[in-house]
Design an enzyme around this catalytic site. Structure first.
Site, PDB file in Angstrom:
ATOM      1  N   CYS A   3      45.965 -39.496 -30.640  1.00 18.52           N
ATOM      2  CA  CYS A   3      45.163 -38.989 -31.761  1.00 18.52           C
ATOM      3  C   CYS A   3      46.057 -38.089 -32.601  1.00 18.52           C
ATOM      4  O   CYS A   3      47.285 -38.111 -32.440  1.00 18.52           O
ATOM      5  CB  CYS A   3      43.895 -38.275 -31.269  1.00 18.52           C
ATOM      6  SG  CYS A   3      44.205 -36.792 -30.295  1.00 18.52           S
ATOM      7  N   ARG A   9      40.491 -35.704 -28.894  1.00 18.93           N
ATOM      8  CA  ARG A   9      40.125 -37.076 -28.520  1.00 18.93           C
ATOM      9  C   ARG A   9      41.035 -37.692 -27.474  1.00 18.93           C
ATOM     10  O   ARG A   9      40.562 -38.248 -26.469  1.00 18.93           O
ATOM     11  CB  ARG A   9      40.115 -37.968 -29.788  1.00 18.93           C
ATOM     12  CG  ARG A   9      39.005 -37.638 -30.750  1.00 18.93           C
ATOM     13  CD  ARG A   9      39.236 -38.257 -32.111  1.00 18.93           C
ATOM     14  NE  ARG A   9      40.371 -37.658 -32.789  1.00 18.93           N
ATOM     15  CZ  ARG A   9      40.819 -37.990 -33.986  1.00 18.93           C
ATOM     16  NH1 ARG A   9      40.217 -38.980 -34.637  1.00 18.93           N
ATOM     17  NH2 ARG A   9      41.842 -37.377 -34.538  1.00 18.93           N
ATOM     18  N   ASP A 119      36.950 -37.327 -35.732  1.00 18.87           N
ATOM     19  CA  ASP A 119      37.635 -36.157 -35.198  1.00 18.87           C
ATOM     20  C   ASP A 119      36.616 -35.036 -34.952  1.00 18.87           C
ATOM     21  O   ASP A 119      35.982 -34.576 -35.905  1.00 18.87           O
ATOM     22  CB  ASP A 119      38.693 -35.712 -36.216  1.00 18.87           C
ATOM     23  CG  ASP A 119      39.619 -34.665 -35.658  1.00 18.87           C
ATOM     24  OD1 ASP A 119      39.318 -34.122 -34.583  1.00 18.87           O
ATOM     25  OD2 ASP A 119      40.652 -34.395 -36.295  1.00 18.87           O
TER      26      ASP A 119
HETATM   27  P1  4NP Z   1      42.412 -34.497 -32.186  1.00 17.80           P
HETATM   28  O1  4NP Z   1      41.769 -33.373 -33.123  1.00 17.80           O
HETATM   29  O2  4NP Z   1      43.292 -35.337 -33.071  1.00 17.80           O
HETATM   30  O3  4NP Z   1      41.223 -35.266 -31.677  1.00 17.80           O
HETATM   31  O4  4NP Z   1      43.167 -33.766 -31.113  1.00 17.80           O
HETATM   32  C1  4NP Z   1      42.572 -32.505 -33.875  1.00 17.80           C
HETATM   33  C2  4NP Z   1      43.023 -31.339 -33.321  1.00 17.80           C
HETATM   34  C3  4NP Z   1      43.805 -30.475 -34.067  1.00 17.80           C
HETATM   35  C4  4NP Z   1      44.132 -30.811 -35.374  1.00 17.80           C
HETATM   36  C5  4NP Z   1      43.715 -31.992 -35.924  1.00 17.80           C
HETATM   37  C6  4NP Z   1      42.922 -32.861 -35.158  1.00 17.80           C
HETATM   38  N1  4NP Z   1      44.918 -29.899 -36.155  1.00 17.80           N
HETATM   39  O5  4NP Z   1      45.211 -30.225 -37.315  1.00 17.80           O
HETATM   40  O6  4NP Z   1      45.302 -28.846 -35.676  1.00 17.80           O
END
Ligand code: 4NP
Length: 152
Positions: A3, A9, A119
């Site tokens: 992800c 995720r 997300d």
């Molecule tokens: P993930 O969610 O891709 O599901 O882990 C996110 C967690 C952090 C960030 C973006 C998406 N971020 O930009 O910090």
């Protein structure tokens, strides 16, 4: 399992798939990574850990790792949680991108519909529950598909 952050995720996906791999007695190595550079070395989001814990899965020891081109040499299948993640993987891997290995996780359940797992990072707790359910359903479909073809 890939992800953006490897915080919400994909760590849930790693935990879910590892549990299924154990249940199906499969000899698979499962890992996760994120395409962005934030949160290096951090554990998963507290709500990702909480939701997994409710389902009897402990993901506390996962630490954020950045996706890299050599993952295409290390792994047979690489699943993106979302279409933007798949594009980032293509950019990071460059000439090492292997379209036969890479795909959207939700394509295992709904082939060709190009569905992304939303997300949950900015969302309320329910967003994490919804992401968990989507990922679990797709992981069940992929285990049933590959367990039959590789182990029967
Ligand atoms: P993930 O969610 O891709 O599901 O882990 C996110 C967690 C952090 C960030 C973006 C998406 N971020 O930009 O910090």
């Amino acid at each position: 399992m890939v992800c953006l952050g490897n915080i919400c995720r994909s760590p849930m996906a790693e935990g879910i798939l590892k549990k299924l791999v154990k249940q199906y007695n499969l000899n698979w190595e499962v890992a996760s990574a994120g395409t962005n550079d934030y949160h290096r070395g951090e554990p998963p989001h507290p709500l990702a850990r909480k939701v997994c814990h409710i389902h009897g899965i402990n993901i506390d020891s996962i630490r954020k790792r950045k996706f890299c081109a050599t993952d295409f040499k290390e792994y047979d299948r690489i699943y993106a949680m979302a279409t933007d993640v798949l594009e980032e993987m293509r950019y990071i891997a460059g000439k090492d991108f292997d379209a036969r290995k890479a795909g959207l996780l939700m394509d295992e359940l709904y082939p060709g519909r190009r569905i992304s797992v939303p997300d949950p990072w900015y969302g309320p707790e329910d967003a994490f529950h919804q992401a968990y359910k989507m990922i679990e359903n797709a992981c069940k479909a992929l285990v049933e598909k590959y367990a039959v073809t590789c182990c029967s």
